[in-house]
Design a protein around this motif. Structure first.
Motif, PDB file in Angstrom:
ATOM      1  N   TYR A  72      -5.609  85.148 -18.191  1.00  0.00           N
ATOM      2  CA  TYR A  72      -6.154  86.408 -17.702  1.00  0.00           C
ATOM      3  C   TYR A  72      -7.647  86.237 -17.478  1.00  0.00           C
ATOM      4  O   TYR A  72      -8.355  85.774 -18.368  1.00  0.00           O
ATOM      5  CB  TYR A  72      -5.881  87.518 -18.731  1.00  0.00           C
ATOM      6  CG  TYR A  72      -6.485  88.860 -18.418  1.00  0.00           C
ATOM      7  CD1 TYR A  72      -6.015  89.631 -17.353  1.00  0.00           C
ATOM      8  CD2 TYR A  72      -7.508  89.389 -19.200  1.00  0.00           C
ATOM      9  CE1 TYR A  72      -6.558  90.876 -17.081  1.00  0.00           C
ATOM     10  CE2 TYR A  72      -8.048  90.627 -18.939  1.00  0.00           C
ATOM     11  CZ  TYR A  72      -7.578  91.374 -17.877  1.00  0.00           C
ATOM     12  OH  TYR A  72      -8.113  92.613 -17.602  1.00  0.00           O
ATOM     13  N   ARG A  73      -8.101  86.558 -16.268  1.00  0.00           N
ATOM     14  CA  ARG A  73      -9.521  86.513 -15.912  1.00  0.00           C
ATOM     15  C   ARG A  73     -10.168  85.155 -16.227  1.00  0.00           C
ATOM     16  O   ARG A  73     -11.325  85.079 -16.628  1.00  0.00           O
ATOM     17  CB  ARG A  73     -10.285  87.650 -16.578  1.00  0.00           C
ATOM     18  CG  ARG A  73      -9.825  89.029 -16.111  1.00  0.00           C
ATOM     19  CD  ARG A  73     -10.611  90.153 -16.715  1.00  0.00           C
ATOM     20  NE  ARG A  73     -11.955  90.164 -16.163  1.00  0.00           N
ATOM     21  CZ  ARG A  73     -12.890  91.049 -16.499  1.00  0.00           C
ATOM     22  NH1 ARG A  73     -12.613  92.006 -17.368  1.00  0.00           N
ATOM     23  NH2 ARG A  73     -14.092  90.992 -15.974  1.00  0.00           N
ATOM     24  N   GLY A  74      -9.407  84.080 -16.072  1.00  0.00           N
ATOM     25  CA  GLY A  74      -9.935  82.741 -16.302  1.00  0.00           C
ATOM     26  C   GLY A  74      -9.893  82.279 -17.749  1.00  0.00           C
ATOM     27  O   GLY A  74     -10.361  81.188 -18.056  1.00  0.00           O
ATOM     28  N   TYR A  75      -9.363  83.092 -18.640  1.00  0.00           N
ATOM     29  CA  TYR A  75      -9.264  82.739 -20.047  1.00  0.00           C
ATOM     30  C   TYR A  75      -7.802  82.482 -20.413  1.00  0.00           C
ATOM     31  O   TYR A  75      -6.891  83.007 -19.783  1.00  0.00           O
ATOM     32  CB  TYR A  75      -9.851  83.851 -20.934  1.00  0.00           C
ATOM     33  CG  TYR A  75     -11.347  83.905 -20.805  1.00  0.00           C
ATOM     34  CD1 TYR A  75     -12.167  83.188 -21.663  1.00  0.00           C
ATOM     35  CD2 TYR A  75     -11.948  84.634 -19.784  1.00  0.00           C
ATOM     36  CE1 TYR A  75     -13.546  83.197 -21.515  1.00  0.00           C
ATOM     37  CE2 TYR A  75     -13.322  84.657 -19.627  1.00  0.00           C
ATOM     38  CZ  TYR A  75     -14.120  83.937 -20.496  1.00  0.00           C
ATOM     39  OH  TYR A  75     -15.484  83.934 -20.344  1.00  0.00           O
ATOM     40  N   TYR A  76      -7.616  81.669 -21.445  1.00  0.00           N
ATOM     41  CA  TYR A  76      -6.286  81.292 -21.894  1.00  0.00           C
ATOM     42  C   TYR A  76      -6.111  81.727 -23.336  1.00  0.00           C
ATOM     43  O   TYR A  76      -7.030  81.594 -24.151  1.00  0.00           O
ATOM     44  CB  TYR A  76      -6.089  79.776 -21.788  1.00  0.00           C
ATOM     45  CG  TYR A  76      -6.099  79.305 -20.362  1.00  0.00           C
ATOM     46  CD1 TYR A  76      -4.907  79.159 -19.670  1.00  0.00           C
ATOM     47  CD2 TYR A  76      -7.292  79.034 -19.694  1.00  0.00           C
ATOM     48  CE1 TYR A  76      -4.898  78.753 -18.348  1.00  0.00           C
ATOM     49  CE2 TYR A  76      -7.283  78.634 -18.375  1.00  0.00           C
ATOM     50  CZ  TYR A  76      -6.093  78.490 -17.706  1.00  0.00           C
ATOM     51  OH  TYR A  76      -6.083  78.100 -16.398  1.00  0.00           O
TER      52      TYR A  76
END
Length: 109
Positions: free
Chosen positions: A6-10
């Motif tokens: 999500y939004r470049g985060y894992y």
């Protein structure tokens, strides 16, 4: 292990049998950001909320949020492997960093 994104985060998902809860944390950053939920739907929402909260926290304080895997890491391969890679890079006329980058890109494509 499967990760949510999500939004470049894992984010990870693990189960605590003792507590009957799912929990996880943001992966690939140094900040400790955790979340939990009782169902898959809840843990997904908690993960997304944790990302949003982390970004808001950084923004409110004027911090630059960490990005996952900033692009540099240390690898310990031992003397012989290091020397072989350095020699191979020299023969190709490229830096050791470029040699390793190309090798990784070729193997994970």
């Amino acid at each position: 292990m499967k990760l949510m994104q999500y939004r470049g985060y894992y984010g990870s998902i693990e189960a605590s049998v003792e507590d009957a809860v799912l929990h996880g944390k943001l992966e690939f950053i140094n900040a400790l950001v955790t979340y939990e939920g009782e169902t898959v739907k809840e843990i997904r929402r908690a993960f997304e909320d944790a990302v949003d909260d982390y970004l808001a926290y950084c923004s409110e304080r004027g911090y630059e949020p960490e990005i996952p895997c900033k692009g540099a890491f240390n690898v310990r391969v031992g003397h012989k492997t290091h020397l072989k890679a350095a020699l191979a890079a020299r023969e190709k006329g490229i830096s050791l960093n470029e040699f390793v980058r190309r090798s990784i890109e070729g193997s994970v494509g």
